[in-house]
Design a protein around this motif. Structure first.
Motif, PDB file in Angstrom:
ATOM      1  N   LYS D 260       0.867  -1.199  -0.001  1.00 48.48           N
ATOM      2  CA  LYS D 260      -0.042   0.003   0.093  1.00 48.48           C
ATOM      3  C   LYS D 260       0.884   1.359  -0.133  1.00 48.48           C
ATOM      4  O   LYS D 260       0.481   2.243  -0.743  1.00 48.48           O
ATOM      5  CB  LYS D 260      -0.852   0.097   1.406  1.00 48.48           C
ATOM      6  CG  LYS D 260      -2.022  -0.936   0.945  1.00 48.48           C
ATOM      7  CD  LYS D 260      -3.182  -0.860   2.047  1.00 48.48           C
ATOM      8  CE  LYS D 260      -2.546  -1.210   3.363  1.00 48.48           C
ATOM      9  NZ  LYS D 260      -3.570  -1.304   4.414  1.00 48.48           N
ATOM     10  N   LEU D 261       2.040   1.318   0.819  1.00 52.05           N
ATOM     11  CA  LEU D 261       3.006   2.579   0.887  1.00 52.05           C
ATOM     12  C   LEU D 261       3.383   2.794  -0.603  1.00 52.05           C
ATOM     13  O   LEU D 261       3.449   3.921  -0.811  1.00 52.05           O
ATOM     14  CB  LEU D 261       4.005   2.450   1.695  1.00 52.05           C
ATOM     15  CG  LEU D 261       3.553   2.149   3.421  1.00 52.05           C
ATOM     16  CD1 LEU D 261       4.863   1.760   4.090  1.00 52.05           C
ATOM     17  CD2 LEU D 261       3.159   3.557   3.600  1.00 52.05           C
ATOM     18  N   VAL D 262       3.853   1.326  -1.196  1.00 50.41           N
ATOM     19  CA  VAL D 262       4.358   1.906  -2.897  1.00 50.41           C
ATOM     20  C   VAL D 262       3.052   2.511  -3.615  1.00 50.41           C
ATOM     21  O   VAL D 262       3.492   3.439  -4.261  1.00 50.41           O
ATOM     22  CB  VAL D 262       4.741   0.362  -3.178  1.00 50.41           C
ATOM     23  CG1 VAL D 262       5.003   0.612  -4.610  1.00 50.41           C
ATOM     24  CG2 VAL D 262       6.145   0.192  -2.393  1.00 50.41           C
ATOM     25  N   LEU D 263       1.909   1.915  -3.536  1.00 45.49           N
ATOM     26  CA  LEU D 263       1.057   1.937  -4.422  1.00 45.49           C
ATOM     27  C   LEU D 263       0.226   3.515  -4.249  1.00 45.49           C
ATOM     28  O   LEU D 263       0.167   4.049  -5.035  1.00 45.49           O
ATOM     29  CB  LEU D 263      -0.153   1.103  -4.424  1.00 45.49           C
ATOM     30  CG  LEU D 263       0.209  -0.256  -5.093  1.00 45.49           C
ATOM     31  CD1 LEU D 263      -1.076  -1.277  -4.643  1.00 45.49           C
ATOM     32  CD2 LEU D 263       0.537  -0.178  -6.415  1.00 45.49           C
ATOM     33  N   GLU D 264       0.544   4.026  -3.067  1.00 44.34           N
ATOM     34  CA  GLU D 264       0.320   5.512  -2.855  1.00 44.34           C
ATOM     35  C   GLU D 264       1.296   6.566  -2.763  1.00 44.34           C
ATOM     36  O   GLU D 264       1.331   7.359  -2.488  1.00 44.34           O
ATOM     37  CB  GLU D 264      -0.477   5.429  -1.112  1.00 44.34           C
ATOM     38  CG  GLU D 264      -1.921   4.619  -0.885  1.00 44.34           C
ATOM     39  CD  GLU D 264      -2.223   4.654   0.383  1.00 44.34           C
ATOM     40  OE1 GLU D 264      -3.232   3.656   0.612  1.00 44.34           O
ATOM     41  OE2 GLU D 264      -1.536   5.079   1.364  1.00 44.34           O
ATOM     42  N   GLU D 265       2.265   5.919  -3.443  1.00 42.99           N
ATOM     43  CA  GLU D 265       3.323   6.670  -3.856  1.00 42.99           C
ATOM     44  C   GLU D 265       4.010   7.356  -2.733  1.00 42.99           C
ATOM     45  O   GLU D 265       4.403   8.721  -2.618  1.00 42.99           O
ATOM     46  CB  GLU D 265       2.864   7.840  -4.777  1.00 42.99           C
ATOM     47  CG  GLU D 265       2.408   7.306  -6.060  1.00 42.99           C
ATOM     48  CD  GLU D 265       3.540   6.781  -6.889  1.00 42.99           C
ATOM     49  OE1 GLU D 265       4.731   7.371  -7.024  1.00 42.99           O
ATOM     50  OE2 GLU D 265       3.279   5.741  -7.900  1.00 42.99           O
ATOM     51  N   ARG D 266       4.073   6.629  -1.414  1.00 40.54           N
ATOM     52  CA  ARG D 266       4.647   7.157  -0.215  1.00 40.54           C
ATOM     53  C   ARG D 266       6.215   6.994   0.082  1.00 40.54           C
ATOM     54  O   ARG D 266       6.608   7.246   1.013  1.00 40.54           O
ATOM     55  CB  ARG D 266       3.904   6.695   0.914  1.00 40.54           C
ATOM     56  CG  ARG D 266       2.445   6.918   0.819  1.00 40.54           C
ATOM     57  CD  ARG D 266       1.667   6.495   2.066  1.00 40.54           C
ATOM     58  NE  ARG D 266       0.346   7.204   2.242  1.00 40.54           N
ATOM     59  CZ  ARG D 266      -0.179   8.277   2.392  1.00 40.54           C
ATOM     60  NH1 ARG D 266       0.595   9.010   3.023  1.00 40.54           N
ATOM     61  NH2 ARG D 266      -1.308   8.508   2.426  1.00 40.54           N
ATOM     62  N   ILE D 267       6.901   6.333  -1.022  1.00 38.65           N
ATOM     63  CA  ILE D 267       8.251   6.038  -0.854  1.00 38.65           C
ATOM     64  C   ILE D 267       9.197   6.688  -1.978  1.00 38.65           C
ATOM     65  O   ILE D 267       8.812   6.677  -3.073  1.00 38.65           O
ATOM     66  CB  ILE D 267       8.318   4.580  -0.905  1.00 38.65           C
ATOM     67  CG1 ILE D 267       7.470   3.832   0.219  1.00 38.65           C
ATOM     68  CG2 ILE D 267       9.565   3.918  -1.101  1.00 38.65           C
ATOM     69  CD1 ILE D 267       7.493   2.324   0.083  1.00 38.65           C
ATOM     70  N   PHE D 268      10.424   7.251  -1.557  1.00 39.97           N
ATOM     71  CA  PHE D 268      11.342   7.532  -2.153  1.00 39.97           C
ATOM     72  C   PHE D 268      12.411   6.347  -2.045  1.00 39.97           C
ATOM     73  O   PHE D 268      12.769   6.190  -0.731  1.00 39.97           O
ATOM     74  CB  PHE D 268      11.654   8.802  -1.783  1.00 39.97           C
ATOM     75  CG  PHE D 268      10.923   9.983  -2.298  1.00 39.97           C
ATOM     76  CD1 PHE D 268      10.856  10.858  -3.337  1.00 39.97           C
ATOM     77  CD2 PHE D 268       9.745  10.284  -1.506  1.00 39.97           C
ATOM     78  CE1 PHE D 268       9.895  11.620  -3.620  1.00 39.97           C
ATOM     79  CE2 PHE D 268       8.768  11.258  -1.932  1.00 39.97           C
ATOM     80  CZ  PHE D 268       8.974  11.817  -2.859  1.00 39.97           C
ATOM     81  N   ILE D 269      13.217   6.135  -2.665  1.00 38.48           N
ATOM     82  CA  ILE D 269      14.348   5.280  -2.798  1.00 38.48           C
ATOM     83  C   ILE D 269      15.871   6.088  -3.178  1.00 38.48           C
ATOM     84  O   ILE D 269      15.757   6.917  -3.959  1.00 38.48           O
ATOM     85  CB  ILE D 269      14.621   4.043  -3.570  1.00 38.48           C
ATOM     86  CG1 ILE D 269      13.168   3.087  -3.471  1.00 38.48           C
ATOM     87  CG2 ILE D 269      15.649   3.346  -3.537  1.00 38.48           C
ATOM     88  CD1 ILE D 269      13.194   2.307  -4.510  1.00 38.48           C
ATOM     89  N   HIS D 270      16.590   6.360  -2.000  1.00 40.49           N
ATOM     90  CA  HIS D 270      17.806   6.917  -2.228  1.00 40.49           C
ATOM     91  C   HIS D 270      18.716   6.435  -1.512  1.00 40.49           C
ATOM     92  O   HIS D 270      18.924   6.090  -0.177  1.00 40.49           O
ATOM     93  CB  HIS D 270      17.429   8.267  -1.628  1.00 40.49           C
ATOM     94  CG  HIS D 270      18.603   9.292  -2.138  1.00 40.49           C
ATOM     95  ND1 HIS D 270      18.956   9.856  -3.503  1.00 40.49           N
ATOM     96  CD2 HIS D 270      19.677   9.978  -1.415  1.00 40.49           C
ATOM     97  CE1 HIS D 270      20.106  10.516  -3.377  1.00 40.49           C
ATOM     98  NE2 HIS D 270      20.556  10.453  -2.174  1.00 40.49           N
ATOM     99  N   ASP D 271      19.893   6.081  -2.030  1.00 40.13           N
ATOM    100  CA  ASP D 271      21.149   5.674  -1.480  1.00 40.13           C
ATOM    101  C   ASP D 271      20.991   4.221  -0.845  1.00 40.13           C
ATOM    102  O   ASP D 271      21.420   4.221   0.366  1.00 40.13           O
ATOM    103  CB  ASP D 271      21.698   6.896  -0.449  1.00 40.13           C
ATOM    104  CG  ASP D 271      23.099   6.587  -0.217  1.00 40.13           C
ATOM    105  OD1 ASP D 271      23.775   6.128  -1.297  1.00 40.13           O
ATOM    106  OD2 ASP D 271      23.659   6.999   0.707  1.00 40.13           O
TER     107      ASP D 271
END
Lengths: 278, 278, 278, 278
Positions: D260-271
């Motif tokens: 759900k976090l991924v699908l609600e665009e709540r995640i940034f991947i950095h480093d």
């Protein structure tokens, strides 16, 4: 490997564990675990013994009766022998989770059927090959409706009735008929927010934690013996509706936990409280 | 009311509980609680019995020895009779919390003294009227330093050594000398992040939960039997330093819990794992 | 590095973040973090901006006033500038824990003094070099007692009053005088078990989880805005007294957390609820 | 009400929030929430803005590009527009839970299909009217097997691949092809117990807490960016198998949360770390 459970409770006195284990030893029981507890406030003794074997040794229960005070309750159960019926209204999460666990073999009982006062949950139930009984309450007195429900339950001779978000209140007659056999999930951390709309109440009070409570149903609404509770953190950004959504995970997990505790004979009810041997 | 504990462990066989409770019953023990467990993988039996009374009945321990297999370990302890020494380096939270709990009567043991390789914690320790021993490690071989520490411990004849953020590693000689008597708090959820700087490691790995582990110290660094663990959620906004600060609450709470479990004789060590009767 | 906080709240309208960040940008603020929230039910906007620097840029607050609706509350605080006074009765765990955290530098404020209606906590307080004021309530009307307390508080000009298990109830006059400045720890998971003896109530209800609630004090007993809550699992084996002992860890941890949230200016109070930017 | 999300990240510099909110304000966006964060160690800025409306205003993305540094990543997504494919092997709990949540409307995406290298989960999948693709790995090289899997995924053009207890390891080619799009559930609290049989490892180490970790899949086995983790307490009485059973609840809950976090665009991947705006 068949596993059985011996469930004993009586007023406490000296030597009970010795007397009980003497009988078990003499009958050659393969004991897997023993758990005992004395409630100091009520001076009540409870003991759960799990043992292996398809049969209870001949005469063991009689010997136990002999060895124990006259008021002792002695119960023996084979894990997996019980059956239950699930009641639900429209929400799918608790019912679906129980069906799913049943499907992957986690529920040590038969699910006889699902009863609902709405049609919404039929297809989910039937997808798991469980009979679905629609018992409409429209135009019926509460007792009339309950009598139709009783017919279904009694037809299956179900041992337990699991209320998986069943949103109607039962009469004392119904509750008495199935005493200590009805398990409910209440969508709050009882005794906070009894009654209707607990998430709305929680939102308005601005709590930082919400919860769910699985309990046996008694005449006093939301006042029956608590089996299991769990909580999850919330914050100012949750609306009442978002709290309800977040609460679903706790509701379904804690109801399933309570159902398993009951079916594994891990619970004693005494004085409106439970003793739970996890 | 004096409370005592009987601690028994031996290879499992049938009838152990019966035989033990028979002895206890015949000696008229006022049993408060019995807990037993059989480790199925090692077939090892452990039992803890708490009972009331200032004295152990005459001959009871001998009768137990008679009734049990030759290899049985039988230990009796009076709760509150033990003593401990605390070692710490510079951080105050674990030491201070133990002193505070001791001050309000929560630690069932004497705190004999505090040993540190720095002076920072002297005033905190002395504020609670506990002797503070500064044992400098500068210019000393590890064993030389330990010998000075041993002198202090042995002068007090402390039963347990609690490492409340003591940041030096002991030699096998030291560990062996105080086998099963040294309790450490490791600032990670072991076995994740063994070794130095666990919060830095946790930050770099981007974990969402950090923890702390209280364990007995053995020769293998961070590999001793785990007594208790706890965790807390973190997120991307925590720096390694903020994780360390947040972790202090878990560290101090779980170390205090472990110390109380040990002092209440609730722990059995078997096969590098603990059995904990809570 | 000095850190300051800007605290803004007003009725919501479009473009608030833009207008605020425009002012901040033009004054060259070194922003560490921005957090904003709109309460959808009340259409109220809040924003917390942390920034570095010893001084607020000249004219920035005036420019913000210009840019925002007339009803906006704009507050600026330097972290570490506040002071607090602690009140307690006889129990040491919450007071001791705050003193200990203060001692190791975790409380971003001065602790001016401790006030108590008993003498029990004097030595603990003075061990940390904090003034202790014994204000006896014997033979005094409630208002008379409070007036003596007020004298102490006002002498120190303390910003916050932290009730660390202070077991008396204040009059509305007292509460109004220190509005939004009194922080209390209640030893239950509110709103469950309001009033006296929550652990006894919890025991009698047979709950499986107990908790503690830190909240601002208002006229309605145990009904003020909740700042933070936490819980811990219990079971049938806990007496009411053991629940109380177990609850101490949660009480002291959650009170300290609430105090830090307040002192770091992370809290907005609106409509008897809090918005907490963690 | 359609909800969209704007996802921006770039090297940090002064005034970014001001410049972004200026563009959003000028285009009249109905902002529901803004969240921003600067990673102090990498000096990287991220911002998530949720807004209402079926369409992105004309020219807004171009204006943002103009206003931001050349290296900025700007992404816009309509919540509910994504699709995913689930892969599983034999265990039903994670797959079943996702299907169930999809069934009651909690997953904001389409589930295109389920792929498995076994037939066991077909009936469960088809009970929810989702296509089931059996892609046998017997007798195939790893790449050959993956190519067949790729065909299915590409036929559906699924945005995300959710590994719901899929027990095979992918080649770097496969992982690279679906970079940042494969979500896995690992049945331990990473980085503890990487690799096979984590519950057996946990049992042998005698831990008191077990857990589960949802993470993006990268080339380094079990080393990808962590999305969410959760734990549950265990004790000496759990066998490795009972730990595995108990762990199922955490696994299914935390995988669903991560999805759900991924699908609600709540995640940034950095480093190799995630920033998660809950």
């Amino acid at each position: 490997m068949v596993r059985q459970v011996l469930h004993i409770d009586c007023p406490d006195e000296k030597g009970l564990v010795y007397r009980i284990t003497e009988v078990l030893y003499k009958h050659g029981l393969n004991i897997v675990s023993n758990q005992e507890f004395v409630d100091a406030t009520t001076e009540h003794f409870v003991m759960r013994t799990a043992f292996e074997g398809a049969e209870t040794p001949n005469g063991m229960l009689e010997d136990l009766e002999q060895a124990l005070p006259a008021k002792a309750n002695i119960r023996r159960a084979k894990i997996g022998d019980r059956s239950m019926i699930i009641m639900a209204t429209k929400e799918a999460h608790c019912l679906g989770d129980l069906l799913l666990r049943y499907n992957y073999g986690e529920i040590p009982a038969d699910i006889d059927a699902v009863i609902s006062n709405h049609e919404e949950l039929r297809s989910l139930t039937e997808a798991f090959d469980i009979p679905f009984h629609y018992v409409d309450h429209e135009g019926l007195e509460r007792r009339e409706h309950e009598e139709q429900i009783q017919k279904v339950i009694d037809q299956y001779q179900s041992d337990y009735i699991v209320l998986a978000k069943y949103m109607r209140i039962f009469t004392p007659e119904f509750v008495t008929r199935y005493q200590d056999r009805i398990i409910n999930i209440h969508h709050s951390f009882l005794p906070a927010f009894v009654g209707a709309n607990p998430y709305k109440q929680a939102f308005e009070r601005g709590v930082k934690i919400i919860g769910a409570t699985a309990h046996f149903v008694t005449d006093d609404l939301d006042e029956g013996p608590i089996i299991a509770q769990d909580v999850l953190p919330v914050n100012h950004s949750y609306t009442a509706e978002e709290m309800a959504n977040a609460g679903r995970d706790v509701e379904k997990t804690i109801l399933a936990k309570a159902v398993k505790l009951v079916l594994e004979e891990r619970i004693f009810i005494h004085d409106n409280r439970t003793i739970v041997f996890e």
